[in-house]
Design a protein around this motif. Structure first.
Motif, PDB file in Angstrom:
ATOM      1  N   SER A 194      -3.612   3.756  15.051  1.00 41.33           N
ATOM      2  CA  SER A 194      -4.680   3.557  14.177  1.00 41.33           C
ATOM      3  C   SER A 194      -5.721   2.926  15.308  1.00 41.33           C
ATOM      4  N   SER A 196       1.053  -1.226   0.215  1.00 39.69           N
ATOM      5  CA  SER A 196      -0.151   0.125   0.133  1.00 39.69           C
ATOM      6  C   SER A 196       0.990   1.548  -0.378  1.00 39.69           C
ATOM      7  N   SER A 205      -6.226  -4.504  11.413  1.00 42.06           N
ATOM      8  CA  SER A 205      -5.643  -4.522  10.360  1.00 42.06           C
ATOM      9  C   SER A 205      -4.206  -2.939   9.959  1.00 42.06           C
ATOM     10  N   HIS A 206      -4.571  -2.278  10.281  1.00 43.38           N
ATOM     11  CA  HIS A 206      -3.884  -0.743   9.418  1.00 43.38           C
ATOM     12  C   HIS A 206      -2.299  -1.518  10.610  1.00 43.38           C
ATOM     13  N   LYS A 258      -7.744   0.634  14.356  1.00 40.40           N
ATOM     14  CA  LYS A 258      -7.849  -0.599  13.640  1.00 40.40           C
ATOM     15  C   LYS A 258      -6.760  -1.380  13.262  1.00 40.40           C
ATOM     16  N   SER A 316      -0.293  -4.102   9.111  1.00 37.81           N
ATOM     17  CA  SER A 316      -0.218  -3.248   8.149  1.00 37.81           C
ATOM     18  C   SER A 316       1.557  -2.499   8.196  1.00 37.81           C
ATOM     19  N   ASP A 317       1.595  -1.883   9.126  1.00 38.72           N
ATOM     20  CA  ASP A 317       2.264  -0.797   9.493  1.00 38.72           C
ATOM     21  C   ASP A 317       3.996  -1.726   9.830  1.00 38.72           C
TER      22      ASP A 317
END
Length: 112
Positions: free
Chosen positions: A71, A51, A75-76, A73, A79-80
């Motif tokens: 965040s 992303s 999911s965030h 979330k 991904s971080d």
């Protein structure tokens, strides 16, 4: 307009002095988050199958900048952490750090 410390010269001076430089609002100011829509960031993200947000964070990490993220979330948050699963090439780093035109000055798609 004054950059208020968010410039490559300040980053270099901090690194030379052993000061940890930190960044917040890596994606820009809400509601626009201009970095996430930048064509260069999106192209680099596509090349890594990741992303734009991960590319933005990786750009910071590769310069030894401590990125402050937030965040609500999971999911965030996950991904971080994925920013450690790939490396931006020197060409990609240069693409994301654009010349401003004056000797020794650079501009970036990111507000460091």
């Amino acid at each position: 307009a004054a950059v208020l410390g968010g410039d490559p010269a300040t980053l270099k001076q901090c690194q030379d002095l052993g000061i940890i430089y930190s960044a917040y609002s890596v994606f820009g100011a809400p509601p626009h988050f201009k970095v996430l829509h930048d064509p260069d960031v999106m192209a680099v993200a596509a090349a890594h199958n990741t992303s734009a947000a991960e590319v933005a964070l990786r750009w910071e990490v590769q310069q030894d900048i401590a990125a402050i993220i937030a965040s609500n979330k999971e999911s965030h948050d996950r991904s971080d952490l994925d920013v450690f699963s790939f490396i931006l090439s020197p060409d990609e780093m240069a693409r994301l750090t654009k010349e401003k035109g004056k000797k020794g000055e650079t501009d970036s798609v990111f507000d460091i």
